[in-house]
Scaffold this motif. Sequence first.
Motif, PDB file in Angstrom:
ATOM      1  N   VAL A   1      -4.338 -10.542  -4.505  1.00  0.00           N
ATOM      2  CA  VAL A   1      -3.976  -9.559  -3.477  1.00  0.00           C
ATOM      3  C   VAL A   1      -4.441  -8.180  -3.909  1.00  0.00           C
ATOM      4  O   VAL A   1      -4.734  -7.939  -5.075  1.00  0.00           O
ATOM      5  N   VAL A   2      -4.472  -7.279  -2.937  1.00  0.00           N
ATOM      6  CA  VAL A   2      -4.812  -5.890  -3.223  1.00  0.00           C
ATOM      7  C   VAL A   2      -3.943  -5.015  -2.318  1.00  0.00           C
ATOM      8  O   VAL A   2      -3.595  -5.410  -1.204  1.00  0.00           O
ATOM      9  N   ARG A   3      -3.579  -3.863  -2.828  1.00  0.00           N
ATOM     10  CA  ARG A   3      -2.662  -2.988  -2.112  1.00  0.00           C
ATOM     11  C   ARG A   3      -3.392  -2.221  -1.010  1.00  0.00           C
ATOM     12  O   ARG A   3      -4.501  -1.749  -1.208  1.00  0.00           O
ATOM     13  N   VAL A   4      -2.774  -2.114   0.138  1.00  0.00           N
ATOM     14  CA  VAL A   4      -3.312  -1.308   1.238  1.00  0.00           C
ATOM     15  C   VAL A   4      -2.178  -0.466   1.801  1.00  0.00           C
ATOM     16  O   VAL A   4      -1.028  -0.644   1.440  1.00  0.00           O
ATOM     17  N   ASP A   5      -2.515   0.453   2.689  1.00  0.00           N
ATOM     18  CA  ASP A   5      -1.435   1.214   3.326  1.00  0.00           C
ATOM     19  C   ASP A   5      -1.685   1.391   4.823  1.00  0.00           C
ATOM     20  O   ASP A   5      -2.666   0.875   5.371  1.00  0.00           O
ATOM     21  N   HIS A   6      -0.771   2.098   5.455  1.00  0.00           N
ATOM     22  CA  HIS A   6      -0.807   2.243   6.913  1.00  0.00           C
ATOM     23  C   HIS A   6      -2.101   2.860   7.436  1.00  0.00           C
ATOM     24  O   HIS A   6      -2.457   2.693   8.587  1.00  0.00           O
TER      25      HIS A   6
ATOM     26  N   ARG B   1       0.999  -6.419  11.588  1.00  0.00           N
ATOM     27  CA  ARG B   1       2.293  -6.620  10.932  1.00  0.00           C
ATOM     28  C   ARG B   1       2.565  -5.506   9.911  1.00  0.00           C
ATOM     29  O   ARG B   1       3.690  -5.394   9.417  1.00  0.00           O
ATOM     30  N   GLY B   2       1.535  -4.734   9.601  1.00  0.00           N
ATOM     31  CA  GLY B   2       1.734  -3.612   8.683  1.00  0.00           C
ATOM     32  C   GLY B   2       2.024  -4.020   7.255  1.00  0.00           C
ATOM     33  O   GLY B   2       2.788  -3.362   6.554  1.00  0.00           O
ATOM     34  N   VAL B   3       1.407  -5.111   6.796  1.00  0.00           N
ATOM     35  CA  VAL B   3       1.661  -5.540   5.416  1.00  0.00           C
ATOM     36  C   VAL B   3       1.119  -4.520   4.432  1.00  0.00           C
ATOM     37  O   VAL B   3       0.212  -3.739   4.744  1.00  0.00           O
ATOM     38  N   LYS B   4       1.677  -4.516   3.234  1.00  0.00           N
ATOM     39  CA  LYS B   4       1.308  -3.548   2.204  1.00  0.00           C
ATOM     40  C   LYS B   4       0.385  -4.150   1.159  1.00  0.00           C
ATOM     41  O   LYS B   4      -0.095  -3.450   0.264  1.00  0.00           O
ATOM     42  N   LEU B   5       0.181  -5.449   1.232  1.00  0.00           N
ATOM     43  CA  LEU B   5      -0.763  -6.141   0.351  1.00  0.00           C
ATOM     44  C   LEU B   5      -1.555  -7.115   1.212  1.00  0.00           C
ATOM     45  O   LEU B   5      -0.981  -7.783   2.070  1.00  0.00           O
TER      46      LEU B   5
ATOM     47  N   HIS C   1      -2.864  -6.328   9.887  1.00  0.00           N
ATOM     48  CA  HIS C   1      -2.786  -4.941  10.341  1.00  0.00           C
ATOM     49  C   HIS C   1      -1.639  -4.764  11.319  1.00  0.00           C
ATOM     50  O   HIS C   1      -0.842  -3.823  11.221  1.00  0.00           O
TER      51      HIS C   1
END
Lengths: 292, 292, 292, 292
Positions: free
Chosen positions: A245-250, A219-223, A217
């Motif tokens: 992996v799974v995609r996440v957002d901000h 580091r703001g990763v996108k996956l 969180h």
Amino acid sequence: MSPAASAVPASLEHWVLTITCPDQPGIVHALSGAIVEAAGNITESQQFSSETSGTFFMRLQIESSSGREVFEAALAPVVERYGMDWTIDTVGRPVRTLVLVSKAAHCLNDLLFRQRAGQLPVEVPLVMGNHPDLAELASFYGVPFESAPVTDAEQKADFERRVLAAIDEHDIELVVLARYMQILSPELCAALEGRAINIHHSFLPGFKGANPYKQAHGRGVKLIGATAHFVTADLDEGPIIEQNVVRVDHSRSARELVAIGQDEESRTLAQAVKWFAEQRVLLDGARTVIFR
Amino acid sequence: MSPAASAVPASLEHWVLTITCPDQPGIVHALSGAIVEAAGNITESQQFSSETSGTFFMRLQIESSSGREVFEAALAPVVERYGMDWTIDTVGRPVRTLVLVSKAAHCLNDLLFRQRAGQLPVEVPLVMGNHPDLAELASFYGVPFESAPVTDAEQKADFERRVLAAIDEHDIELVVLARYMQILSPELCAALEGRAINIHHSFLPGFKGANPYKQAHGRGVKLIGATAHFVTADLDEGPIIEQNVVRVDHSRSARELVAIGQDEESRTLAQAVKWFAEQRVLLDGARTVIFR
Amino acid sequence: MSPAASAVPASLEHWVLTITCPDQPGIVHALSGAIVEAAGNITESQQFSSETSGTFFMRLQIESSSGREVFEAALAPVVERYGMDWTIDTVGRPVRTLVLVSKAAHCLNDLLFRQRAGQLPVEVPLVMGNHPDLAELASFYGVPFESAPVTDAEQKADFERRVLAAIDEHDIELVVLARYMQILSPELCAALEGRAINIHHSFLPGFKGANPYKQAHGRGVKLIGATAHFVTADLDEGPIIEQNVVRVDHSRSARELVAIGQDEESRTLAQAVKWFAEQRVLLDGARTVIFR
Amino acid sequence: MSPAASAVPASLEHWVLTITCPDQPGIVHALSGAIVEAAGNITESQQFSSETSGTFFMRLQIESSSGREVFEAALAPVVERYGMDWTIDTVGRPVRTLVLVSKAAHCLNDLLFRQRAGQLPVEVPLVMGNHPDLAELASFYGVPFESAPVTDAEQKADFERRVLAAIDEHDIELVVLARYMQILSPELCAALEGRAINIHHSFLPGFKGANPYKQAHGRGVKLIGATAHFVTADLDEGPIIEQNVVRVDHSRSARELVAIGQDEESRTLAQAVKWFAEQRVLLDGARTVIFR
């Protein structure tokens, strides 16, 4: 085959054979010759020659009406000649599995559900926890559950002794750390080498150590992801078996990342356990060969 | 609307507005009031309140027959009152982009192809390389190309001066490191903060530094990936914009991983550039807010 | 609010508001004005203007110390003026959900596990089956279970009457067909319009009807999937809420495809139910708007 | 081998061998025996026994210092005995490929870029279009380009005659329809059976026929995809080689879906062409066996 045997069709056995040996020409021919000799038919075959280690890996499924002794006798000279490490087993035989847990239920629930549904060729004679929280879940699936607190060095040593005793008592072939939140001692890691699988709640070699979702969180990763790997004394550095992996957002909080990641943990661990139980995972140094 | 104006329908303008300010109640109402005042209609709206930083982020697309001055006049008091950082631009305006390259062609080819196909709202007045290899490719797309070797500190300083001069000369808004294999000096990183995007050929925070595919191969990972991130002086630690992964297995050599990874690099970088050019990327400390 | 209450800071309420109305300028300003008037702060906001239907959709989360009546009073004139369909609810309120099942356990297990783990804001007062097989699973999660055979038209009519009675009795807001293998009557479909979700074990519009995995196997597809959609009288044609796929290859038998597909079914259905329960699913004709 | 040659180690040849025959015991042993006889070493081996068709498939890569004639002589009796369809070729030999196009550039650009980058073992002696638009792109990659309009039956027959003539003249082994927007005649389909690959801009068996992205938009699907398949007279029903999907949401217009889908089309087609050129695609009735 004797005349008597040919009178009534013998029931077919299905064997799974794994081979690891130094690579050289002629291995497949020698092996397949032994299989023909034992009246076997190859139904699945996968092989890999590792350029990095010079090792040859093979996994075969074979159907045959010959008994195991006939098989082993036919294979013995080949094994000898090529210096093979090998295993032979019945296809689908449930692997005796000890599951270690703490408080989080999702991986245990997933493993036991799949086991009952016939999707995971394991049997689980025991679940052990450093917390009692999952006793009821284990009980629903009819699996004995033991727990003992691990809050100091002495308790930890006790717990690990009980793990080793349980492995002995139940002829355990595989230990699964299903979100078991204690670090194993180097001694236990060494004792379980090649037969203990951990699920790490991150995409290794990403965020190691504690609280990887919080790190992700920040580091703001996108996956975000999960990694199932063999346990070694080098924490989070054991050979990787499976990753997802799974995609996440901000907009996702660290707490939400935890929930989202749990799905990946469950399926990644279940996949790794399935492959292990089906003898599809072979070790090539720090890497795994997976014959899917 | 005045009677005169209503006689001939004014052509509609499409604006994109981004807002960053300390979070507090009433922002949306104040903003939407200013937009109504300027006869605007909101066609797209996204917002995010960051709990970690207490910052409010918003991106709006607005259609209106009012001119830019009318808009800016209506927004001025709101911007003042809430202490907003803001940008206003025409939707779809091509962003002036400088691309830096070395020898690898895949990212440049992908960017220029998409640009020509109308899928990437950028214009590229110049490509600069520390090798001459991609001159022909740039030429095919009608883009000027300059190269100069960067093999020692002096050449590097020269090259970076030319980069800064080119930014100035061409009013560059975005610098894209499309597999530019030199490390930028801290000074250049600082000068480009928030407007330079790099593609890292690994799933950060995975394998940093040189040769990540070789590292990935050695570690036996089951997924490899690419990360597009803002350039900062902290190498490979800039805010992440986009990430993608692709599944691999033990049979892939380190060299094959490179080829497989290039697809992910191209698409990940193109996606990041597109979002940036569409004003969809806002900075929240070390993290990005992406309004897809 | 009583004088005593105003002396101490009132606890914050969190509301979720959904809006559907013909698109026109000024909606956001009018709505945000009403929210300011009711001392609300918008914490999440998503909107969409459908070009195909000319409809405006919005979902807001609002925190406020005002009571619901204050809110509704402030919103009333806006709702009236713009002809809005709207809902207002408490964020996180568990949605009363009836689950219909047959013999397959994986979707029910997944839903109830997530519900208990706090990941799914539903409460399940009843599970109904046309087979008794899942009684024990429901019981483990403390959920009442009823079953009745559905093998002829009369039994089917009976079962559907009991479904309608249960909906009435338990104030059911959502009906989930968790691999319920009976086709609902057109009358029941009509009665449940917009509040019943089915999981179809295929990537629609791929293989419809019976045995989609067998069809997928025969066709040799390289990806299999699952689709969660609203139930309509047009079988397998209801608005799609969520879809997922997973990669397969030629070596998988039709039976293995079933097992592989079940994971996608469980997660796809759970995701759709979660979004529905969080008021993130709005209908735009035959399409859904999903405010993730 | 001449005495002189034996003094220095002969250079190793790498062969790829594919086998299709009725399944029965002993095939692997017989084959591997022939390979040992020809002093070959198996470096890659994959096999599959199709339960549906009773057919055995195998793909081998072999390194050997023996010449092709030695190999073929050793294999001949095995091929004869088991009734094998077989091919033998040099690993990595570029497959002579004719590409048909219309106006859309993305697939052709991707194929030619990968070919030049050494990632696609094909050579393209000719690109033919029913529009002249892509002449410049072909020219950049140094590939001859021919075009002729196809607006009526006569022109179509002419064009197809030229295709057949070009196949003949250039010894074409593979025809790739890289978004060629004309339907081939049944006669041409028949003539190209098993050696023509089409990219369909949808996840088959989803939206067939014209405008699948528009159909996908109308149906509100959450994933869109692309399918590479062999051309057959049954439009869009040929054996599937590869499929990919990408996530979309309600906010994407039909026009945006087209742009998003093009990435999947390019990579899916390139993957299928690569596998074909590497002899990894075998036909099992209406299905393909892909030895990745």
